[in-house]
Enzyme design. Sequence first.
Site: not given
Ligand SMILES: NC(=O)c1ccc[n+]([C@@H]2O[C@H](COP(=O)([O-])OP(=O)(O)OC[C@H]3O[C@@H](n4cnc5c(N)ncnc54)[C@H](OP(=O)(O)O)[C@@H]3O)[C@@H](O)[C@H]2O)c1
Length: 284
Positions: A9-10, A14, A164
């Site tokens: 998913t997603g 990222g 969060y």
């Molecule tokens: N980045 C960090 O430092 C970090 C640290 C700890 C944990 N995480 C976790 O890692 C995971 C991925 O985060 P990321 O950093 O890769 O974030 P990101 O770059 O914002 O990517 C988020 C992804 O989720 C999708 N998305 C967002 N809202 C959505 C919705 N309402 N319905 C369906 N898809 C949705 C987006 O796709 P679209 O925009 O195309 O819809 C995108 O593919 C998350 O669970 C986050 O909590 C991240």
Amino acid sequence: MAGRAVLVTGGTGGIGRATAVGLAALGARLGITGRDPRRAEAAAADIRAATGNPKVDAFGADMSSQAEVRRLATEVLDTYPRLDVLINNVGGFWASRHVTADGLEHTFALNHLAPFLLTSLLLDRLKASAPARVITVSSGAQSLGRIDFDDLMGEAKYSGQRAYNQSKLANVMFTYELAKRLEGTGVTATVLHPGVTSTGFGTEDTARGWGPLIALMRPFMRKPEQGAETSIYLASSPAAEGMTGRYFVNRMPRKSHAASYDASTTARLWQVSADLVGVPADAS
Ligand SMILES: NC(=O)c1ccc[n+]([C@@H]2O[C@H](COP(=O)([O-])OP(=O)(O)OC[C@H]3O[C@@H](n4cnc5c(N)ncnc54)[C@H](OP(=O)(O)O)[C@@H]3O)[C@@H](O)[C@H]2O)c1
């Protein structure tokens, strides 16, 4: 991973996209999701081109909406006769309080209830495909979380960080309870912190003052490919076969928040979550 079907998913950006690229390169049949079907299809086309793997499918669904999660599950079940790995990766941070189409607080709904519901709906297919794996992307923020059963939706008091942290602790508790319920089925459940990674995370609704700070920190953050390493490891490594009910950081099992091991709290969260998404609590 050849012959194995994986849903991330997603996968449009990222960490999820880097995870999808890594697993497609290993030969998996891969599904990615995103809110906008055209953006999801464009990402799938890029992943097909980058990896030479033609078996990458795109699904569009706004997973903050339970109706959309249900539609997504139906499409996934129609597309994949077997499903070997589900990676619950979608999640995010919103500084201010938003309400979903179902009238629920957005962070809790998207980060916790969406993977809870999607997993429930796909569980029979995962069991039929066993050995299978459910992997959920949490965060180090889980260690600061507290499940506030009196105000789960932040109606009385909202803070983006608290919402969060709570949702990411819920990811860990969900995984531990799921692992318990799946004992003997051949389906495992693990959860992970990907590390602080430079992605679109938090940019849709940034906390006041954080924008410039994040920009300054970006060069020191992990690249998405590094943030995806533990997800890819848990999805594909023979060494991870059979590992269940554990929290991982940098591919290694780590202790999570002490509260996450409290069986009565995890069971209570499961029941509340099942009620909120309208599935029987004993479905798994
Ligand atoms: N980045 C960090 O430092 C970090 C640290 C700890 C944990 N995480 C976790 O890692 C995971 C991925 O985060 P990321 O950093 O890769 O974030 P990101 O770059 O914002 O990517 C988020 C992804 O989720 C999708 N998305 C967002 N809202 C959505 C919705 N309402 N319905 C369906 N898809 C949705 C987006 O796709 P679209 O925009 O195309 O819809 C995108 O593919 C998350 O669970 C986050 O909590 C991240």
